[in-house]
Design a protein around this motif. Sequence first.
Motif, PDB file in Angstrom:
ATOM      1  N   UNK A 156      35.504  33.504  39.162  1.00 19.99           N
ATOM      2  CA  UNK A 156      35.920  33.035  40.481  1.00 19.99           C
ATOM      3  C   UNK A 156      36.104  34.194  41.455  1.00 19.99           C
ATOM      4  N   UNK A 157      36.720  35.257  40.999  1.00 18.62           N
ATOM      5  CA  UNK A 157      36.954  36.399  41.876  1.00 18.62           C
ATOM      6  C   UNK A 157      35.668  37.167  42.170  1.00 18.62           C
ATOM      7  N   UNK A 213      45.069  39.075  37.102  1.00 16.09           N
ATOM      8  CA  UNK A 213      44.636  38.914  38.494  1.00 16.09           C
ATOM      9  C   UNK A 213      45.081  40.130  39.304  1.00 16.09           C
ATOM     10  N   UNK A 214      44.165  40.752  40.031  1.00 18.45           N
ATOM     11  CA  UNK A 214      44.541  41.913  40.840  1.00 18.45           C
ATOM     12  C   UNK A 214      45.563  41.515  41.905  1.00 18.45           C
ATOM     13  N   UNK A 215      46.562  42.328  42.099  1.00 10.31           N
ATOM     14  CA  UNK A 215      47.617  42.007  43.052  1.00 10.31           C
ATOM     15  C   UNK A 215      47.061  41.811  44.455  1.00 10.31           C
ATOM     16  N   UNK A 216      45.995  42.545  44.791  1.00 16.88           N
ATOM     17  CA  UNK A 216      45.423  42.437  46.137  1.00 16.88           C
ATOM     18  C   UNK A 216      44.640  41.135  46.345  1.00 16.88           C
ATOM     19  N   UNK A 262      40.990  33.153  31.537  1.00 17.04           N
ATOM     20  CA  UNK A 262      40.705  34.497  32.048  1.00 17.04           C
ATOM     21  C   UNK A 262      39.244  34.685  32.441  1.00 17.04           C
ATOM     22  N   UNK A 263      38.328  34.075  31.677  1.00 18.89           N
ATOM     23  CA  UNK A 263      36.902  34.180  32.009  1.00 18.89           C
ATOM     24  C   UNK A 263      36.603  33.482  33.339  1.00 18.89           C
ATOM     25  N   UNK A 264      37.224  32.317  33.560  1.00 16.80           N
ATOM     26  CA  UNK A 264      37.024  31.604  34.826  1.00 16.80           C
ATOM     27  C   UNK A 264      37.626  32.382  35.987  1.00 16.80           C
ATOM     28  N   UNK A 265      38.755  33.030  35.753  1.00 15.16           N
ATOM     29  CA  UNK A 265      39.362  33.859  36.789  1.00 15.16           C
ATOM     30  C   UNK A 265      38.415  34.982  37.204  1.00 15.16           C
ATOM     31  N   UNK A 266      37.851  35.659  36.230  1.00  9.97           N
ATOM     32  CA  UNK A 266      36.918  36.751  36.517  1.00  9.97           C
ATOM     33  C   UNK A 266      35.713  36.246  37.305  1.00  9.97           C
ATOM     34  N   UNK A 324      40.426  34.522  46.651  1.00 11.67           N
ATOM     35  CA  UNK A 324      41.797  34.771  46.220  1.00 11.67           C
ATOM     36  C   UNK A 324      42.254  33.624  45.321  1.00 11.67           C
ATOM     37  N   UNK A 325      43.344  33.844  44.592  1.00 12.15           N
ATOM     38  CA  UNK A 325      43.940  32.762  43.812  1.00 12.15           C
ATOM     39  C   UNK A 325      45.414  32.636  44.160  1.00 12.15           C
ATOM     40  N   UNK A 326      45.928  31.388  44.039  1.00 12.16           N
ATOM     41  CA  UNK A 326      47.342  31.112  44.234  1.00 12.16           C
ATOM     42  C   UNK A 326      47.965  30.712  42.914  1.00 12.16           C
ATOM     43  N   UNK A 327      49.151  31.236  42.628  1.00 11.68           N
ATOM     44  CA  UNK A 327      49.864  30.899  41.401  1.00 11.68           C
ATOM     45  C   UNK A 327      51.187  30.219  41.719  1.00 11.68           C
TER      46      UNK A 327
END
Length: 375
Positions: A249-250, A277-280, A243-247, A257-260
């Motif tokens: 990165x965004x 992750x924000x939907x947008x 989660x910290x890396x996601x924050x 953006x990220x792909x899942x």
Amino acid sequence: MAWKMCKKYYDIGLNLTDGMFQGVYNGKKYHSSDIVQVLNRASKIGVKEALLTGSSIVESQQALQLAHQYSTDELQLGYTIGVHPCCANEFAEYHATIGNPSNDEESNEKIGSKVQEDPTIAYKKLDELYSLTRDSLSDARFRAIGEIGLDYDRLFYASREMQLMFFEEQLKLSCLVGQHLPLFLHMRTSCSDFINIMQKFINGFQDDEDRFCWSQRCNVEKPIRYQFSPNRKFVTHSFTGTPQELTHLLSISPNSFVGLNGCSLRNEENMQCCKEVPLERLLLETDAPWCDIRRTHESFKYLNNYEVPFKSVKKDKLSKLEDIEDTMVKGRNEPCTMEQVARVVANAKGLDLSFVVDRVWENSVNVYGNTTSNK
């Protein structure tokens, strides 16, 4: 079975160049190519667009050919051009594909040292990549630079040094040729280095050395200044970080953006990222033929008993069937599983499936474009 699908899916990660879609598994042929049937099943589920991943120079050429050969009115195919970090040894004249690791980390380190000492070793392959990218710019199916990035989980494919070198060199190429194109990125256990390099190109920098001779190749004056255009979008696909890396990165850009996919949804930490992750800023993918959702994954319970509406058989049984139109191969992921990924995301976020699908479609078209008939 009568099919009536209202939802529209955009699979941003389909490895259609993989031998499994030609019936080849671990070097052994089990059945003939079933690409047509694979894409038909995807279309029945509602997949309208798919991005074919280029993972090496050879595979990028194949992705280009497949996109033109197999696109239909029902399912349009785009492609990427780039060299995956696991294929970085290709720049040193080694046969490097996703299915062909060296399995020799010591040898990989030596390759990196050789290229550092003599950058001319990489000139031929950089010339090939430059030409392929430049010559494809007029092709509307050429949608992105990628798959490029860093993968420190798999140093048995290519060393950290080679990956770092050619992630940066390919980003330089993307600034010189195809500046308007978005990026399709790979990041595994390398968040700090990955973000540092991306931030470097977002902020802009001057390269006085030009070790790999981009000035000569692209006929530009030295020193070269590299910087992403302000509106360049990029997707870190198959995200598996914290989660910290996601924050982090965004936060580096509103265009990040990220792909899942199934691999992004394996454990509790993955699912926490999915929820956060924000939907947008979200796109979805299968990364087929890999990254399927399995019963052992944390994501499985979020399917709420949904099943892909196709039967499956073992790979050695497919060739014995007269009709394979609605038959998958066990253990081989396909783009027809897009609804699985979407349902997991929607249920984890507590949102309506149609709302998630519509917003992710909008995001995907915004980043990678689509075909006029599907707008």
